[in-house]
Design an enzyme around this catalytic site. Sequence first.
Site, PDB file in Angstrom:
ATOM      1  CG  HIS A 113      -1.590  40.299  52.965  1.00 48.06           C
ATOM      2  ND1 HIS A 113      -1.637  41.388  53.819  1.00 48.06           N
ATOM      3  CD2 HIS A 113      -0.861  40.679  51.897  1.00 48.06           C
ATOM      4  CE1 HIS A 113      -0.952  42.382  53.265  1.00 48.06           C
ATOM      5  NE2 HIS A 113      -0.470  41.984  52.102  1.00 48.06           N
ATOM      6  CG  ASP A 149       0.854  41.069  56.102  1.00 46.10           C
ATOM      7  OD1 ASP A 149      -0.091  40.543  56.714  1.00 46.10           O
ATOM      8  OD2 ASP A 149       0.918  42.290  55.883  1.00 46.10           O
ATOM      9  CD  GLU A 178      -9.185  39.613  50.510  1.00 49.89           C
ATOM     10  OE1 GLU A 178      -9.414  39.452  51.717  1.00 49.89           O
ATOM     11  OE2 GLU A 178      -8.861  40.725  50.031  1.00 49.89           O
TER      12      GLU A 178
HETATM   13  C1  GAR Z   1      -9.408  42.054  53.575  1.00 54.45           C
HETATM   14  O1  GAR Z   1      -9.131  42.531  52.277  1.00 54.45           O
HETATM   15  C2  GAR Z   1      -8.193  41.351  54.155  1.00 54.45           C
HETATM   16  O2  GAR Z   1      -7.458  40.637  53.199  1.00 54.45           O
HETATM   17  C3  GAR Z   1      -7.414  42.519  54.699  1.00 54.45           C
HETATM   18  O3  GAR Z   1      -8.376  43.353  55.286  1.00 54.45           O
HETATM   19  C4  GAR Z   1      -9.606  43.212  54.554  1.00 54.45           C
HETATM   20  C5  GAR Z   1     -10.701  42.930  55.542  1.00 54.45           C
HETATM   21  O4  GAR Z   1     -11.957  42.940  54.901  1.00 54.45           O
HETATM   22  N1  GAR Z   1      -6.404  42.108  55.635  1.00 54.45           N
HETATM   23  C6  GAR Z   1      -5.201  42.658  55.722  1.00 54.45           C
HETATM   24  O5  GAR Z   1      -4.855  43.624  55.071  1.00 54.45           O
HETATM   25  C7  GAR Z   1      -4.268  41.996  56.728  1.00 54.45           C
HETATM   26  N2  GAR Z   1      -2.920  42.339  56.476  1.00 54.45           N
HETATM   27  P1  GAR Z   1     -13.196  42.226  55.545  1.00 54.45           P
HETATM   28  O6  GAR Z   1     -13.325  42.769  56.974  1.00 54.45           O
HETATM   29  O7  GAR Z   1     -14.350  42.636  54.690  1.00 54.45           O
HETATM   30  O8  GAR Z   1     -12.954  40.758  55.540  1.00 54.45           O
END
Ligand code: GAR
Length: 215
Positions: A113, A149, A178
């Site tokens: 998250h 979350d 991340e």
């Molecule tokens: C990421 O920033 C992840 O942390 C977020 O969606 C994005 C996906 O990016 N997730 C959430 O917000 C879940 N609550 P990605 O498809 O490039 O990994």
Amino acid sequence: MAERLPVAVLISGRGSNMRALLEAASRPDYPARIVLVLSNVVGAPGLAVASAAGVATATVPHKGLTGAREAHERLVDAALREAGAELVCLAGYMRLLTPFLVSAWAGRMLNIHPSLLPAFPGLDTHRRALEAGAKLHGCTVHRVTEAMDDGPILGQAAVPVLAGDTEATLAARVLAAEHRLYPAVLAAVARGEAGRVPEAGAMLLNPLPLPGLAD
Ligand code: GAR
């Protein structure tokens, strides 16, 4: 090396975290292997990335599926089991889960998250962090429980909020964090080490000098 933990990754979009996990898992000493990348969105860009890397993919669309949310999750669950997954990583999987999938994978499902939970659960985390005047922001990997979350935190990475940051610049800084955090936490979980040393799950990236502490 011991058996590598078979992991499935669930995505809904571009899949950059999934790519980070795939890259980590391509190293011979990494303790997990990715057995399936599954999306609920037809044509999610991350699926092509996974296919190009030679990883099995599946799409289980939620659109057009009659019946409840749980009916979709039963199909997802079947695909995960069929692939032999023993752990599931949510990586930008933008579906609220029902108790069915959460309990089916209790203790064996992780999520990333884009905030330092418990701050800013939900959407628009970067905008909300800027609006709140946060000086530190970041990302969290946690075990999935029924509340969104929420769930035990396994690792966090903090980045500074800089003067002049926009939602986009802050999001990019957090996303880079991340990509370092998720593979590190997954490795710890696969080795059975997650949570044993709480500090080991914390990263401070690009730390700013703290006033008065410079030596
Ligand atoms: C990421 O920033 C992840 O942390 C977020 O969606 C994005 C996906 O990016 N997730 C959430 O917000 C879940 N609550 P990605 O498809 O490039 O990994």
